[in-house]
Design an enzyme around this catalytic site. Structure first.
Site, PDB file in Angstrom:
ATOM      1  CG  ASP A  30      -2.147   0.836   1.027  1.00 45.16           C
ATOM      2  OD1 ASP A  30      -3.251   0.267   0.997  1.00 45.16           O
ATOM      3  OD2 ASP A  30      -2.004   2.076   0.849  1.00 45.16           O
ATOM      4  CD  GLU A 149     -17.963  -1.459   4.740  1.00 46.96           C
ATOM      5  OE1 GLU A 149     -18.019  -0.965   3.616  1.00 46.96           O
ATOM      6  OE2 GLU A 149     -18.117  -0.823   5.787  1.00 46.96           O
ATOM      7  CG  PHE A 249     -30.379  -7.918   0.410  1.00 48.38           C
ATOM      8  CD1 PHE A 249     -29.729  -8.985   0.987  1.00 48.38           C
ATOM      9  CD2 PHE A 249     -29.716  -6.709   0.343  1.00 48.38           C
ATOM     10  CE1 PHE A 249     -28.445  -8.849   1.502  1.00 48.38           C
ATOM     11  CE2 PHE A 249     -28.426  -6.568   0.849  1.00 48.38           C
ATOM     12  CZ  PHE A 249     -27.790  -7.642   1.429  1.00 48.38           C
ATOM     13  CB  CYS A 260     -20.803  -1.733  -2.208  1.00 48.52           C
ATOM     14  SG  CYS A 260     -19.302  -2.079  -1.308  1.00 48.52           S
ATOM     15  CE  LYS A 320     -22.691  -4.185   6.384  1.00 50.86           C
ATOM     16  NZ  LYS A 320     -22.641  -5.320   5.493  1.00 50.86           N
ATOM     17  NE  ARG A 327     -16.635   4.136   2.893  1.00 50.60           N
ATOM     18  CZ  ARG A 327     -15.806   3.246   2.362  1.00 50.60           C
ATOM     19  NH1 ARG A 327     -15.198   3.518   1.226  1.00 50.60           N
ATOM     20  NH2 ARG A 327     -15.581   2.105   2.961  1.00 50.60           N
TER      21      ARG A 327
HETATM   22  C1  UGA Z   1     -22.708  -5.208  -0.430  1.00 49.92           C
HETATM   23  C2  UGA Z   1     -23.070  -6.621  -0.904  1.00 49.92           C
HETATM   24  O1  UGA Z   1     -24.037  -7.204  -0.037  1.00 49.92           O
HETATM   25  C3  UGA Z   1     -21.820  -7.513  -0.970  1.00 49.92           C
HETATM   26  O2  UGA Z   1     -22.158  -8.785  -1.502  1.00 49.92           O
HETATM   27  C4  UGA Z   1     -20.787  -6.839  -1.875  1.00 49.92           C
HETATM   28  O3  UGA Z   1     -19.588  -7.589  -1.945  1.00 49.92           O
HETATM   29  C5  UGA Z   1     -20.461  -5.466  -1.309  1.00 49.92           C
HETATM   30  O4  UGA Z   1     -21.673  -4.680  -1.256  1.00 49.92           O
HETATM   31  C6  UGA Z   1     -19.442  -4.835  -2.237  1.00 49.92           C
HETATM   32  O5  UGA Z   1     -19.747  -4.571  -3.381  1.00 49.92           O
HETATM   33  O6  UGA Z   1     -18.271  -4.728  -1.828  1.00 49.92           O
HETATM   34  P1  UGA Z   1     -22.287  -4.086   1.971  1.00 49.92           P
HETATM   35  O7  UGA Z   1     -22.190  -2.799   1.249  1.00 49.92           O
HETATM   36  O8  UGA Z   1     -21.236  -4.434   2.970  1.00 49.92           O
HETATM   37  O9  UGA Z   1     -22.266  -5.318   0.926  1.00 49.92           O
HETATM   38  O10 UGA Z   1     -23.667  -4.070   2.736  1.00 49.92           O
HETATM   39  P2  UGA Z   1     -25.048  -4.881   2.717  1.00 49.92           P
HETATM   40  O11 UGA Z   1     -25.081  -5.794   3.864  1.00 49.92           O
HETATM   41  O12 UGA Z   1     -25.298  -5.455   1.394  1.00 49.92           O
HETATM   42  O13 UGA Z   1     -26.085  -3.671   2.997  1.00 49.92           O
HETATM   43  C7  UGA Z   1     -26.173  -2.546   2.115  1.00 49.92           C
HETATM   44  C8  UGA Z   1     -27.259  -1.609   2.525  1.00 49.92           C
HETATM   45  O14 UGA Z   1     -28.551  -2.148   2.251  1.00 49.92           O
HETATM   46  C9  UGA Z   1     -27.289  -1.216   4.003  1.00 49.92           C
HETATM   47  O15 UGA Z   1     -27.463   0.173   4.111  1.00 49.92           O
HETATM   48  C10 UGA Z   1     -28.509  -1.941   4.556  1.00 49.92           C
HETATM   49  O16 UGA Z   1     -29.092  -1.249   5.619  1.00 49.92           O
HETATM   50  C11 UGA Z   1     -29.426  -1.959   3.351  1.00 49.92           C
HETATM   51  N1  UGA Z   1     -30.411  -3.068   3.369  1.00 49.92           N
HETATM   52  C12 UGA Z   1     -30.002  -4.357   3.303  1.00 49.92           C
HETATM   53  C13 UGA Z   1     -31.786  -2.779   3.388  1.00 49.92           C
HETATM   54  O17 UGA Z   1     -32.191  -1.602   3.427  1.00 49.92           O
HETATM   55  N2  UGA Z   1     -32.678  -3.807   3.365  1.00 49.92           N
HETATM   56  C14 UGA Z   1     -32.286  -5.106   3.312  1.00 49.92           C
HETATM   57  O18 UGA Z   1     -33.159  -5.996   3.285  1.00 49.92           O
HETATM   58  C15 UGA Z   1     -30.916  -5.389   3.284  1.00 49.92           C
END
Ligand code: UGA
Length: 442
Positions: A30, A149, A249, A260, A320, A327
């Site tokens: 890095d 994450e 989801f 993401c 979350k 972010r």
């Molecule tokens: C997401 C994907 O789930 C991963 O598979 C992917 O690898 C990652 O992006 C990436 O591209 O690096 P992440 O951003 O860590 O992962 O978070 P998630 O757990 O997917 O949640 C994303 C958002 O959706 C959160 O704000 C959460 O509150 C919201 N969410 C999730 C909802 O509003 N409703 C749901 O039913 C699920």
């Protein structure tokens, strides 16, 4: 096999530590000297379940970190894990990718190497990287990540699938190398999707956009449920029981955030548009998500009339649960909107680092308050709810269900809850004398 990992953010750090756990000799590279120093002392610059323990376990044995690209000379496989942030037009900014490729190029020699692109990159990027390295003895592989994450390490060891994109499927060399690296998964029957570069790159964007679409879909249904009097939690459950739909989801709320979904959905839209195709569905996904927070704020406004001078407890700063990451956090967006309306906001998050990050974001004068903007970040939930006109839930912390809502009821000025994540037991809360407003369950 010796491996180097370029970039030690979420993706690179998990990749380094995970591969070290498999027994490979790994060097993480890095350009950020501060980060490298921390990592070599066994300190993770980011919070991830189990990460620091595993980092310490391998440090000084088969894992180390450096700022020197020269170290790639000694490695057979180079994982590219640098960030691809959003540029001002919503495209993925590939500056760090290409600058890393140039740095790698300076140290390549005759030895055969595989360069693996793990960063989320627009379709066509692996091909362009290969083009830049056409005079070298390298193969380029696209290997997108699907880590969430907060539980990224758990996801690393338990993938649903491994996606590998190659420039020439008749060339067995890079395929064999990748199969060897991930033999742990192959032995455990994890499906491998072996395909071309373009498909692999598109799989990553399509996966995130599909999950984001599920969220926006249920949020849109929630708006109607609110008016006609249904309960979106029951609707989601029933939908999810259909195996073709699946139950993940489909939790309605104030929308998706994080580093993401918002970025990848935007970048995918730009990839359509740059080819003259209108991405109707994905655009709607983004629009619904952008509107959702205002739709929720209007609900609060309708209840109070004028929000000016009202005090609210906002529970949840991180995008979350169990992360310190703010972010694109919907909670932070709502706080900004409430402040604009002239409200006093007292916020709380279960993750201490998330609270610290919020303090830093608002550049508070001390750990308690930023008086200029009437914002308070408190270390105790019960302090946050004291004397407020309403409690607003912005992050889906399951712990919130177990809190002493009777005590909360005695502390607040007015017993009103706006549950932006539908996390509470509505009937129980109502029995305690609270007015309850959820998303799609009024
Ligand atoms: C997401 C994907 O789930 C991963 O598979 C992917 O690898 C990652 O992006 C990436 O591209 O690096 P992440 O951003 O860590 O992962 O978070 P998630 O757990 O997917 O949640 C994303 C958002 O959706 C959160 O704000 C959460 O509150 C919201 N969410 C999730 C909802 O509003 N409703 C749901 O039913 C699920």
């Amino acid at each position: 096999m010796k491996i180097s990992v370029v970039g030690t953010g979420y993706v690179g750090l998990i990749q380094s530590v995970g591969l070290a756990e498999f027994g490979y000799e790994v060097v993480g590279i890095d350009i950020d000297e501060r980060k490298v120093k921390l990592l070599n002392r066994g300190i993770s610059p980011l919070y991830e379940e189990g990460l620091e323990e595993m980092l310490k376990k391998h440090l000084g044995k088969n894992l180390r970190f450096t700022t020197s690209y020269e170290e790639i000379k000694d490695t057979d496989v180079i994982f590219l894990c640098v960030g691809t942030p959003q540029d001002k037009d919503g495209n993925a900014d590939l500056r760090f990718i290409y600058s890393a490729v140039e740095s790698i190029k300076r140290h390549l020699d005759d030895r055969y190497r595989v360069i693996v692109v793990k960063s989320t990159v627009p379709v066509g990027t692996s091909r362009k990287i290969k083009e830049r390295l056409k005079d070298y003895n390298v193969d380029v592989v696209s290997n997108p990540e699907f880590l969430r994450e907060g539980i990224a390490l758990r996801d690393f060891f338990n993938p649903d699938r491994i996606v590998l994109g190659f420039g020439d499927l008749n060339n067995p060399k890079p395929i064999e190398v990748m199969k060897e690296i991930y033999s742990y998964f192959l032995d455990r029957g994890v499906p491998f999707v072996i395909t071309d570069w373009e498909s692999a790159e598109l799989i990553k964007y399509a996966a995130n956009a599909f999950l984001a679409t599920k969220i926006s879909f249920i949020n849109e249904i929630a708006r109607l449920a609110d008016v006609v009097g249904g309960d979106i939690n029951t609707i989601s459950r029933a939908l999810g029981l259909d195996e073709r739909i699946g139950n993940k989801f489909l939790n309605a709320g104030i929308g998706y955030g994080g580093s993401c979904f918002p970025k990848d959905v935007k970048a995918l839209i730009r990839q359509f548009e740059s080819r003259g195709i209108e991405p109707k569905l994905i655009k709607a996904t983004e629009e619904v998500n952008e509107e959702q927070i205002c739709w929720f704020l209007n609900k609060i406004k309708r209840y109070y009339g004028d929000l000016n001078g009202k005090t609210f407890a906002v529970l949840g700063l991180a995008f979350k649960p169990n992360t310190d990451d703010l972010r694109e956090s919907r909670g932070i967006k709502l706080i900004d909107l409430l402040l604009k309306e002239g409200c006093i906001v007292k916020c709380y998050d279960y993750v201490e680092k998330a609270r610290e990050n919020a303090i830093e974001r608002y550049r508070l004068n001390n750990s308690k308050a930023y008086y200029g903007y009437n914002l308070y970040v408190l270390d105790d939930l019960y302090e946050a709810v004291k004397d407020v006109d309403g409690v607003i839930i912005t992050t889906e912390y399951p712990q919130l269900r177990e809190e002493d809502w009777e005590k909360i009821g005695n502390l607040v000025r007015e017993k009103v809850v706006f549950d932006g994540r539908n996390i509470l037991d509505r009937e129980k809360i109502k029995r305690l004398g609270f007015k309850y407003f959820g998303v799609g369950r009024n």
